[in-house]
Design an enzyme around this catalytic site. Structure first.
Site, PDB file in Angstrom:
ATOM      1  N   ARG A 225     -53.759  -3.477  30.563  1.00 30.88           N
ATOM      2  CA  ARG A 225     -52.541  -4.242  30.904  1.00 30.88           C
ATOM      3  C   ARG A 225     -52.409  -4.556  32.384  1.00 30.88           C
ATOM      4  O   ARG A 225     -51.314  -4.734  32.902  1.00 30.88           O
ATOM      5  CB  ARG A 225     -51.273  -3.520  30.434  1.00 30.88           C
ATOM      6  CG  ARG A 225     -51.150  -3.477  28.921  1.00 30.88           C
ATOM      7  CD  ARG A 225     -49.753  -3.167  28.458  1.00 30.88           C
ATOM      8  NE  ARG A 225     -49.788  -2.832  27.060  1.00 30.88           N
ATOM      9  CZ  ARG A 225     -49.935  -1.598  26.605  1.00 30.88           C
ATOM     10  NH1 ARG A 225     -50.021  -0.600  27.453  1.00 30.88           N
ATOM     11  NH2 ARG A 225     -49.982  -1.376  25.315  1.00 30.88           N
TER      12      ARG A 225
ATOM     13  N   LYS B 273     -54.237 -18.036  39.910  1.00 30.72           N
ATOM     14  CA  LYS B 273     -54.591 -18.562  38.583  1.00 30.72           C
ATOM     15  C   LYS B 273     -55.911 -17.966  38.152  1.00 30.72           C
ATOM     16  O   LYS B 273     -56.924 -18.119  38.843  1.00 30.72           O
ATOM     17  CB  LYS B 273     -54.719 -20.075  38.633  1.00 30.72           C
ATOM     18  CG  LYS B 273     -53.403 -20.808  38.659  1.00 30.72           C
ATOM     19  CD  LYS B 273     -53.661 -22.292  38.472  1.00 30.72           C
ATOM     20  CE  LYS B 273     -52.369 -23.081  38.497  1.00 30.72           C
ATOM     21  NZ  LYS B 273     -52.632 -24.526  38.323  1.00 30.72           N
TER      22      LYS B 273
ATOM     23  N   GLU C 156     -62.294 -30.625  47.152  1.00 29.72           N
ATOM     24  CA  GLU C 156     -60.965 -29.989  47.170  1.00 29.72           C
ATOM     25  C   GLU C 156     -60.392 -29.985  48.591  1.00 29.72           C
ATOM     26  O   GLU C 156     -59.186 -30.099  48.786  1.00 29.72           O
ATOM     27  CB  GLU C 156     -61.038 -28.556  46.625  1.00 29.72           C
ATOM     28  CG  GLU C 156     -61.408 -28.450  45.152  1.00 29.72           C
ATOM     29  CD  GLU C 156     -60.234 -28.648  44.178  1.00 29.72           C
ATOM     30  OE1 GLU C 156     -59.065 -28.681  44.601  1.00 29.72           O
ATOM     31  OE2 GLU C 156     -60.525 -28.787  42.967  1.00 29.72           O
TER      32      GLU C 156
ATOM     33  N   LYS D  72     -52.421 -24.502  50.857  1.00 28.08           N
ATOM     34  CA  LYS D  72     -52.200 -24.114  49.465  1.00 28.08           C
ATOM     35  C   LYS D  72     -51.160 -22.995  49.393  1.00 28.08           C
ATOM     36  O   LYS D  72     -50.306 -22.993  48.496  1.00 28.08           O
ATOM     37  CB  LYS D  72     -53.512 -23.683  48.801  1.00 28.08           C
ATOM     38  CG  LYS D  72     -53.310 -23.390  47.307  1.00 28.08           C
ATOM     39  CD  LYS D  72     -54.585 -23.347  46.502  1.00 28.08           C
ATOM     40  CE  LYS D  72     -54.249 -23.089  45.025  1.00 28.08           C
ATOM     41  NZ  LYS D  72     -55.450 -22.944  44.200  1.00 28.08           N
TER      42      LYS D  72
ATOM     43  N   GLU E 257     -45.940 -22.429  38.984  1.00 31.05           N
ATOM     44  CA  GLU E 257     -46.017 -23.833  38.603  1.00 31.05           C
ATOM     45  C   GLU E 257     -44.831 -24.242  37.729  1.00 31.05           C
ATOM     46  O   GLU E 257     -44.988 -24.850  36.679  1.00 31.05           O
ATOM     47  CB  GLU E 257     -47.339 -24.078  37.859  1.00 31.05           C
ATOM     48  CG  GLU E 257     -47.857 -25.482  38.018  1.00 31.05           C
ATOM     49  CD  GLU E 257     -49.327 -25.595  37.624  1.00 31.05           C
ATOM     50  OE1 GLU E 257     -49.702 -25.065  36.579  1.00 31.05           O
ATOM     51  OE2 GLU E 257     -50.082 -26.201  38.383  1.00 31.05           O
TER      52      GLU E 257
ATOM     53  N   ARG F 237     -45.910 -27.119  42.767  1.00 32.22           N
ATOM     54  CA  ARG F 237     -47.301 -26.691  42.712  1.00 32.22           C
ATOM     55  C   ARG F 237     -48.204 -27.721  42.029  1.00 32.22           C
ATOM     56  O   ARG F 237     -49.400 -27.785  42.282  1.00 32.22           O
ATOM     57  CB  ARG F 237     -47.394 -25.332  41.996  1.00 32.22           C
ATOM     58  CG  ARG F 237     -48.767 -24.762  42.028  1.00 32.22           C
ATOM     59  CD  ARG F 237     -48.808 -23.281  41.768  1.00 32.22           C
ATOM     60  NE  ARG F 237     -50.201 -22.892  41.620  1.00 32.22           N
ATOM     61  CZ  ARG F 237     -50.647 -21.660  41.574  1.00 32.22           C
ATOM     62  NH1 ARG F 237     -49.798 -20.666  41.658  1.00 32.22           N
ATOM     63  NH2 ARG F 237     -51.919 -21.400  41.445  1.00 32.22           N
TER      64      ARG F 237
ATOM     65  N   ASN G  83     -52.761 -30.643  41.699  1.00 31.97           N
ATOM     66  CA  ASN G  83     -53.596 -31.184  40.634  1.00 31.97           C
ATOM     67  C   ASN G  83     -53.959 -32.644  40.851  1.00 31.97           C
ATOM     68  O   ASN G  83     -54.425 -33.305  39.929  1.00 31.97           O
ATOM     69  CB  ASN G  83     -52.892 -31.008  39.285  1.00 31.97           C
ATOM     70  CG  ASN G  83     -52.792 -29.549  38.911  1.00 31.97           C
ATOM     71  OD1 ASN G  83     -53.752 -28.804  39.057  1.00 31.97           O
ATOM     72  ND2 ASN G  83     -51.633 -29.136  38.455  1.00 31.97           N
TER      73      ASN G  83
ATOM     74  N   HIS H  16     -56.881 -34.092  39.114  1.00 29.49           N
ATOM     75  CA  HIS H  16     -57.350 -33.121  38.128  1.00 29.49           C
ATOM     76  C   HIS H  16     -57.107 -33.533  36.680  1.00 29.49           C
ATOM     77  O   HIS H  16     -57.816 -33.081  35.795  1.00 29.49           O
ATOM     78  CB  HIS H  16     -56.711 -31.750  38.396  1.00 29.49           C
ATOM     79  CG  HIS H  16     -57.360 -31.010  39.526  1.00 29.49           C
ATOM     80  ND1 HIS H  16     -57.401 -31.500  40.812  1.00 29.49           N
ATOM     81  CD2 HIS H  16     -58.028 -29.827  39.570  1.00 29.49           C
ATOM     82  CE1 HIS H  16     -58.031 -30.638  41.598  1.00 29.49           C
ATOM     83  NE2 HIS H  16     -58.425 -29.618  40.874  1.00 29.49           N
TER      84      HIS H  16
ATOM     85  N   HIS I  61     -60.382 -32.992  34.643  1.00 29.20           N
ATOM     86  CA  HIS I  61     -60.544 -32.101  33.493  1.00 29.20           C
ATOM     87  C   HIS I  61     -61.082 -32.860  32.279  1.00 29.20           C
ATOM     88  O   HIS I  61     -61.878 -32.335  31.513  1.00 29.20           O
ATOM     89  CB  HIS I  61     -59.219 -31.413  33.150  1.00 29.20           C
ATOM     90  CG  HIS I  61     -58.802 -30.400  34.166  1.00 29.20           C
ATOM     91  ND1 HIS I  61     -57.505 -29.954  34.288  1.00 29.20           N
ATOM     92  CD2 HIS I  61     -59.510 -29.756  35.121  1.00 29.20           C
ATOM     93  CE1 HIS I  61     -57.447 -29.070  35.271  1.00 29.20           C
ATOM     94  NE2 HIS I  61     -58.647 -28.938  35.794  1.00 29.20           N
TER      95      HIS I  61
ATOM     96  N   HIS J 161     -67.162 -29.020  39.100  1.00 28.59           N
ATOM     97  CA  HIS J 161     -65.723 -29.284  39.111  1.00 28.59           C
ATOM     98  C   HIS J 161     -65.345 -30.206  40.280  1.00 28.59           C
ATOM     99  O   HIS J 161     -64.615 -31.183  40.111  1.00 28.59           O
ATOM    100  CB  HIS J 161     -64.960 -27.953  39.206  1.00 28.59           C
ATOM    101  CG  HIS J 161     -63.474 -28.114  39.289  1.00 28.59           C
ATOM    102  ND1 HIS J 161     -62.713 -28.663  38.272  1.00 28.59           N
ATOM    103  CD2 HIS J 161     -62.592 -27.815  40.283  1.00 28.59           C
ATOM    104  CE1 HIS J 161     -61.443 -28.683  38.623  1.00 28.59           C
ATOM    105  NE2 HIS J 161     -61.333 -28.180  39.842  1.00 28.59           N
TER     106      HIS J 161
END
Lengths: 363, 363
Positions: free
Chosen positions: A123, A145, A187, A229, A239, A244, A248, A251, A255, A268
């Site tokens: 956990r 993330k 990026e 960032k 987000e 935030r 993207n 993106h 994606h 990427h």
């Protein structure tokens, strides 16, 4: 060796990012200053293992820590549920418990999956990041993330799990293949476009030093990206506010490009480079910016050896894949679009015809 | 229908538990008061589906919500990584996104795995619990512990993920098999032993009403257990201070019993009943309590049709399995032991010989 340290201020989840040249040697001290554990699960990939991770493991051992080195296959294809289960089971078999910490030594794939393992084993156990690619240094270092891909969608499974600290050594970028270095720069360019025109201009005027991987230039670039960032993430950790989401930029397209090529063909950052150009063209098409702002991005990306034209995709298929992106909120596709260099807005008010026209390369 | 509502106060993660008779009918209203979504992923098992979940799904549909009903096989064996991956993939295929919510209708297995799916799908979506077993009502309703088992260890993978709300209808307990009802009562007895002597005495004097599943008695029992657990969890949400660990009375033994039988033969509550008796005998053996305190627990558990003697286990094997429990902190086995009825302490100061002697049934 002088280092730069910046703070990501997330209250009780806040942490330091230390950036420098030759800083890898400080790993054990960096960890033990922040965590009292004696058991480190070091997760890396088959490429970084030989280059750096094995040596980092030795440093931990020399410092008197118990270390398990877990090596996954290099490449985005490893960021899947099967590897995740393997890592959980191996940690358990190696005697890890809630008193262990996970340290990720590698690029974005290693950081994402190792972070998700840390978020979910017993956990949640503490997590350190030692990113070894430019992309991971400027992107995964901040934000918390973590996660894996499913065959049908990238990063669809995961968590927000902040590290206890991030240690960045720009010297490791000397061994990075040219295409991966370029992918990281995509990026970097993104940060300029979305929130910092002077930084965008710095990049335009320092292309040569950057391409030569000049240590001073790289330390400045990595620090600036992490700071930018962090400013965004501090405002919107999970987000939720929409703030935030500006990260993207490019993106939603990227994606879909990655999904269409089954995460194998494109890095990427390469997909993001193409995606940013598409997003900027979409902004042009609906009258938000002029053509010159797109062309400056194209020129900078090309100078950094990045692709700026989408591959020969089926544009209807790409459009359909966009709907699988987890940023589809309440049944609407959202886009991050520039309204000038250094500023973007978030909008769902985009017609499918315009998206498909941009994908087809129409003016 | 009068209902009882109690608040679990975890700051921004706080939520309500509503308890009553016939409250299942209020599901759609309960959810829409707490969440603006229109897309509900309802997760249940093959037994509860026919009894209640299908009907709950219809209530949501009647209220104008879009519902996906995901049914897993009933039983602890389903709480594994393969089922988890199936649920992630089915949700994605059914069009779930970060605007969806997960509602768990079922017992502990359904709640744990559905909660972990909610914690990890799209990096976390809201989660509601409609527990349909006594164990889930008095245990899983409070605490936010979600997760799955690996073949070698129970609950070793998971997260803390608080629900947006819990709705409890004690009427559903009328269809619960006798052994499952008894298993739930083991956890109920646990709350009395660890922190509430008057509640333990209430149970001793209301065995008949409880065994007859009297609605008033059950509402009181469920509410009292939720309140007691909430008091602990509010002090120690992530099991860090040690306070929350008292809830594991009997569980260090129980998890090993369950692992030894490969999670198939014993209900969790049955293992806990045997584990509590072992823990109490261990406390006796090291001079913490008198034999009478153990005998009162044995008598109450037997009146509730629960097992109080360990099966024919290999005690060395059980002792070895205890070390796989995730509560092994820094290389020490920790036990929760009573020092009187209504109070327990946490200790690592236990000799292996005493544990094995208790397992062997030696005086």
């Amino acid at each position: 060796m002088p280092t730069r340290t910046l703070r990501v201020d997330l209250k009780e989840r806040g942490y330091d990012i230390t950036i420098g040249s030759g800083t890898l040697a400080q790993c054990p001290q960096f960890l033990s200053e922040r965590c009292g554990t004696s058991h480190v699960v070091l997760i890396t990939d088959s490429v970084v293992d030989e280059l750096y991770a094995d040596a980092v493991g030795d440093l931990f051992v020399d410092a008197g820590l118990e270390v398990e080195l877990l090596v996954i296959e290099a490449g985005e294809e490893s960021k899947n549920a099967e590897t995740l289960i393997d890592l959980w089971q191996t940690m358990l078999a190696e005697g890890a418990d809630r008193g262990s910490v996970v340290a990720a030594v590698g690029g974005g794939v290693v950081g994402d999956i190792a972070g998700f393992v840390a978020a979910t084993f017993a956990r949640g156990v503490p997590f350190f990041q030692i990113p070894t690619t430019l992309l991971a240094q400027v992107d995964s270092s901040v934000g918390g993330k973590v996660g894996i891909n499913l065959p049908e969608a990238k990063n669809i499974v995961g968590a927000f799990w902040q590290p206890l600290g991030v240690l960045i050594d720009v010297d490791v970028l000397s061994t990075l293949p040219a295409n991966e270095f370029a992918a990281g720069m995509a990026e970097v360019v993104k940060y300029g476009v979305i929130m910092d025109l002077p930084f965008f201009e710095y990049l335009e005027s320092h292309v040569e030093a950057i391409n030569a991987r000049d240590s001073e230039a790289l330390q400045y670039v990595v620090e600036r990206c992490c700071r930018l960032k962090a400013d965004v993430v501090e405002e919107d950790e999970r987000e939720e506010s929409g703030r935030r989401a500006i990260l993207n930029y490019g993106h939603t397209f990227a994606h879909a490009f990655e999904a269409a090529t089954e995460y194998g063909q494109l890095l990427h950052g390469e997909a993001v480079a193409m995606g940013m150009v598409c997003a900027s063209r979409l902004a042009e098409r609906i009258g938000m910016i002029d053509a010159k702002s797109t062309e400056r991005q194209v020129k900078l990306l090309e100078a950094l050896s990045l692709p700026t034209q989408p591959l020969e995709f089926d544009s209807e298929e790409i459009y359909r894949l966009m709907w699988h992106d987890k940023k589809v909120a309440e049944g609407k596709l959202r886009f991050v679009l520039p309204n000038r260099l250094g500023e973007v807005i978030l909008t769902s008010d985009v017609k499918s015809g315009d998206v498909i026209a941009v994908l087809n390369g129409q003016d």
